[in-house]
Design a protein around this motif. Structure first.
Motif, PDB file in Angstrom:
ATOM      1  N   PRO A 163      12.782  79.258  72.923  1.00 49.22           N
ATOM      2  CA  PRO A 163      13.526  78.068  72.501  1.00 49.22           C
ATOM      3  C   PRO A 163      15.025  78.273  72.675  1.00 49.22           C
ATOM      4  CG  PRO A 163      11.854  78.629  70.877  1.00 49.22           C
ATOM      5  CD  PRO A 163      11.917  79.778  71.842  1.00 49.22           C
ATOM      6  N   VAL A 164      15.728  77.201  73.075  1.00 49.37           N
ATOM      7  CA  VAL A 164      17.170  77.246  73.260  1.00 49.37           C
ATOM      8  C   VAL A 164      17.816  76.079  72.529  1.00 49.37           C
ATOM      9  CG1 VAL A 164      17.043  78.414  75.492  1.00 49.37           C
ATOM     10  CG2 VAL A 164      17.062  75.921  75.417  1.00 49.37           C
ATOM     11  N   THR A 165      19.063  76.288  72.106  1.00 53.73           N
ATOM     12  CA  THR A 165      19.879  75.226  71.513  1.00 53.73           C
ATOM     13  C   THR A 165      21.195  75.182  72.256  1.00 53.73           C
ATOM     14  OG1 THR A 165      18.884  75.556  69.327  1.00 53.73           O
ATOM     15  CG2 THR A 165      20.984  74.386  69.413  1.00 53.73           C
ATOM     16  N   LEU A 166      21.542  73.972  72.778  1.00 56.77           N
ATOM     17  CA  LEU A 166      22.787  73.792  73.512  1.00 56.77           C
ATOM     18  C   LEU A 166      23.670  72.811  72.767  1.00 56.77           C
ATOM     19  CD1 LEU A 166      20.226  73.680  75.823  1.00 56.77           C
ATOM     20  CD2 LEU A 166      22.208  74.146  77.221  1.00 56.77           C
ATOM     21  N   THR A 167      24.932  73.170  72.631  1.00 52.96           N
ATOM     22  CA  THR A 167      25.911  72.278  72.002  1.00 52.96           C
ATOM     23  C   THR A 167      27.145  72.207  72.898  1.00 52.96           C
ATOM     24  OG1 THR A 167      26.872  74.108  70.730  1.00 52.96           O
ATOM     25  CG2 THR A 167      25.140  72.831  69.653  1.00 52.96           C
ATOM     26  N   ASP A 168      27.801  71.042  72.892  1.00 48.58           N
ATOM     27  CA  ASP A 168      29.030  70.905  73.681  1.00 48.58           C
ATOM     28  C   ASP A 168      30.136  70.189  72.914  1.00 48.58           C
ATOM     29  OD1 ASP A 168      28.270  68.276  73.639  1.00 48.58           O
ATOM     30  OD2 ASP A 168      28.075  68.068  75.816  1.00 48.58           O
ATOM     31  N   GLY A 169      30.028  70.187  71.596  1.00 48.46           N
ATOM     32  CA  GLY A 169      31.030  69.527  70.766  1.00 48.46           C
ATOM     33  C   GLY A 169      30.691  68.076  70.462  1.00 48.46           C
ATOM     34  N   ARG A 170      29.831  67.451  71.283  1.00 49.72           N
ATOM     35  CA  ARG A 170      29.428  66.063  71.061  1.00 49.72           C
ATOM     36  C   ARG A 170      27.924  65.895  70.973  1.00 49.72           C
ATOM     37  NH1 ARG A 170      33.418  63.335  75.551  1.00 49.72           N
ATOM     38  NH2 ARG A 170      35.371  63.936  74.565  1.00 49.72           N
TER      39      ARG A 170
ATOM     40  N   ILE B 208      23.904  67.909  70.693  1.00 54.61           N
ATOM     41  CA  ILE B 208      23.080  69.086  70.412  1.00 54.61           C
ATOM     42  C   ILE B 208      21.743  68.844  71.107  1.00 54.61           C
ATOM     43  CG2 ILE B 208      21.937  70.485  68.663  1.00 54.61           C
ATOM     44  CD1 ILE B 208      24.095  69.554  66.684  1.00 54.61           C
ATOM     45  N   THR B 209      21.338  69.762  71.937  1.00 54.25           N
ATOM     46  CA  THR B 209      20.079  69.642  72.665  1.00 54.25           C
ATOM     47  C   THR B 209      19.234  70.871  72.400  1.00 54.25           C
ATOM     48  OG1 THR B 209      21.202  68.408  74.418  1.00 54.25           O
ATOM     49  CG2 THR B 209      19.016  69.278  74.917  1.00 54.25           C
ATOM     50  N   GLN B 210      17.966  70.644  72.079  1.00 53.19           N
ATOM     51  CA  GLN B 210      17.032  71.740  71.853  1.00 53.19           C
ATOM     52  C   GLN B 210      15.895  71.624  72.862  1.00 53.19           C
ATOM     53  OE1 GLN B 210      16.120  71.146  67.676  1.00 53.19           O
ATOM     54  NE2 GLN B 210      17.585  72.740  67.100  1.00 53.19           N
ATOM     55  N   ALA B 211      15.403  72.756  73.328  1.00 56.22           N
ATOM     56  CA  ALA B 211      14.306  72.762  74.297  1.00 56.22           C
ATOM     57  C   ALA B 211      13.610  74.112  74.247  1.00 56.22           C
ATOM     58  CB  ALA B 211      14.841  72.497  75.704  1.00 56.22           C
ATOM     59  N   THR B 212      12.453  74.174  74.902  1.00 57.43           N
ATOM     60  CA  THR B 212      11.737  75.441  75.060  1.00 57.43           C
ATOM     61  C   THR B 212      11.713  75.780  76.542  1.00 57.43           C
ATOM     62  OG1 THR B 212      10.358  75.003  73.125  1.00 57.43           O
ATOM     63  CG2 THR B 212       9.556  76.642  74.690  1.00 57.43           C
ATOM     64  N   GLY B 213      12.355  76.867  76.891  1.00 55.94           N
ATOM     65  CA  GLY B 213      12.435  77.291  78.282  1.00 55.94           C
ATOM     66  C   GLY B 213      13.592  76.644  79.016  1.00 55.94           C
ATOM     67  N   MET B 214      14.253  77.443  79.860  1.00 58.43           N
ATOM     68  CA  MET B 214      15.435  76.941  80.553  1.00 58.43           C
ATOM     69  C   MET B 214      15.757  77.835  81.742  1.00 58.43           C
ATOM     70  SD  MET B 214      19.282  77.654  79.601  1.00 58.43           S
ATOM     71  CE  MET B 214      18.872  79.215  80.317  1.00 58.43           C
TER      72      MET B 214
ATOM     73  N   LEU C  26      20.480  65.177  70.433  1.00 59.72           N
ATOM     74  CA  LEU C  26      21.155  64.461  69.357  1.00 59.72           C
ATOM     75  C   LEU C  26      22.607  64.266  69.761  1.00 59.72           C
ATOM     76  CD1 LEU C  26      21.273  63.337  66.425  1.00 59.72           C
ATOM     77  CD2 LEU C  26      21.817  65.666  65.678  1.00 59.72           C
ATOM     78  N   TYR C  27      23.032  62.999  69.823  1.00 61.81           N
ATOM     79  CA  TYR C  27      24.398  62.675  70.219  1.00 61.81           C
ATOM     80  C   TYR C  27      25.225  62.351  68.975  1.00 61.81           C
ATOM     81  CZ  TYR C  27      28.374  60.259  72.282  1.00 61.81           C
ATOM     82  OH  TYR C  27      29.641  59.876  72.629  1.00 61.81           O
ATOM     83  N   GLU C  28      26.378  62.987  68.866  1.00 62.61           N
ATOM     84  CA  GLU C  28      27.291  62.728  67.756  1.00 62.61           C
ATOM     85  C   GLU C  28      28.510  61.983  68.285  1.00 62.61           C
ATOM     86  OE1 GLU C  28      28.230  66.413  65.927  1.00 62.61           O
ATOM     87  OE2 GLU C  28      26.192  66.809  65.272  1.00 62.61           O
ATOM     88  N   PRO C  29      28.642  60.698  67.981  1.00 62.02           N
ATOM     89  CA  PRO C  29      29.803  59.941  68.487  1.00 62.02           C
ATOM     90  C   PRO C  29      31.100  60.477  67.903  1.00 62.02           C
ATOM     91  CG  PRO C  29      28.569  58.658  66.872  1.00 62.02           C
ATOM     92  CD  PRO C  29      27.770  59.902  67.122  1.00 62.02           C
ATOM     93  N   ALA C  30      32.168  60.291  68.674  1.00 64.75           N
ATOM     94  CA  ALA C  30      33.491  60.735  68.212  1.00 64.75           C
ATOM     95  C   ALA C  30      33.889  59.951  66.978  1.00 64.75           C
ATOM     96  CB  ALA C  30      34.512  60.544  69.321  1.00 64.75           C
ATOM     97  N   THR C  31      34.429  60.640  65.994  1.00 69.33           N
ATOM     98  CA  THR C  31      34.836  59.996  64.749  1.00 69.33           C
ATOM     99  C   THR C  31      36.279  59.489  64.887  1.00 69.33           C
ATOM    100  OG1 THR C  31      35.552  62.110  63.845  1.00 69.33           O
ATOM    101  CG2 THR C  31      33.305  61.401  63.334  1.00 69.33           C
ATOM    102  N   SER C  32      36.541  58.399  64.218  1.00 63.53           N
ATOM    103  CA  SER C  32      37.890  57.820  64.235  1.00 63.53           C
ATOM    104  C   SER C  32      38.526  58.027  62.888  1.00 63.53           C
ATOM    105  CB  SER C  32      37.800  56.316  64.550  1.00 63.53           C
ATOM    106  OG  SER C  32      39.069  55.738  64.435  1.00 63.53           O
ATOM    107  N   ASN C  33      39.815  58.377  62.861  1.00 62.46           N
ATOM    108  CA  ASN C  33      40.540  58.584  61.613  1.00 62.46           C
ATOM    109  C   ASN C  33      41.048  57.289  61.014  1.00 62.46           C
ATOM    110  OD1 ASN C  33      40.142  61.315  61.723  1.00 62.46           O
ATOM    111  ND2 ASN C  33      42.038  61.703  62.871  1.00 62.46           N
TER     112      ASN C  33
END
Length: 200
Positions: A158-165, A167-173, A191-198
């Motif tokens: 299993p792998v977890t990838l994040t890029d600041g916006r 999060i992706t999880q998968a098995t095998g890569m 899972l997509y996290e939209p940019a937050t506004s102040n």
């Protein structure tokens, strides 16, 4: 009495000592010939290394002489018969041939297979790469293999990838370092996290 006088002479004692020494050497020589030769592995045991390196550094270059891979470890144990080196806390840098940007890899342990030019990383494997000035991509898994010949990294774990916006999880890569292509094999969840506004 004549025999006592004869044995008390210095040259007789010296001759007797030389003969005794010669017999001892002959016995030892013959006993060595009867014993099978002892190899290093039989002396140290199969699980013990032939040697080790402290603060070791491994470099790999392409045909043009450009640095492509840099791996360091505080301790590397070498096994000559199997051509394997076991690294403690390996820290690797892979250079993208096209952009020159580095990929950073760390793990709890690593095994370098010299004949195959493969490095197997295990335990808390983390790969990081700068995506932009304010974003960094991270891959986390428990096992990852680096093929230095094909310039790929791959795993069935299993792998977890994040890029600041996202999060992706998968098995095998499988990832192609220089082409910047990533293939996720199964059970992909994003899972997509939209940019937050102040502003309120």
């Amino acid at each position: 009495m004549i025999a006592g006088d004869f044995l008390s002479r210095p040259w007789v004692r010296a001759l007797a000592l030389i003969i005794s020494f010669a017999v001892l050497v002959a016995l030892l020589w013959q006993s060595d010939e009867r014993l099978p030769p002892l190899e290093a592995e039989s002396l140290r045991g199969p699980s013990e290394p032939d040697g080790f390196v402290v603060n070791g550094l491994y470099r790999s270059f392409d045909e043009a002489g450009q640095l492509t891979t840099l791996i360091s470890s505080p301790r590397i144990e070498q096994f000559e018969a199997s051509e394997v080196a076991i690294m403690t806390s390996p820290d690797a840098t892979l250079i993208d041939k096209n952009t020159g940007s580095p990929w950073k890899l760390t793990a709890a342990s690593g095994t370098f297979h010299q004949q195959k030019n493969l490095v197997e990383l295990e335990g808390n494997v983390i790969v990081t790469r700068q995506i932009s000035d304010d974003r960094q991509g991270t891959l986390e898994t428990e096992q990852l293999t680096l093929d230095n010949e094909s310039r790929t990294v791959f795993t069935e774990a299993p792998v977890t990838l994040t890029d600041g916006r996202t999060i992706t999880q998968a098995t095998g890569m499988t990832a192609w370092i220089d082409d910047r292509i990533l293939e996720l094999k199964s059970q992909v969840i994003g899972l997509y996290e939209p940019a937050t506004s102040n502003s309120r």
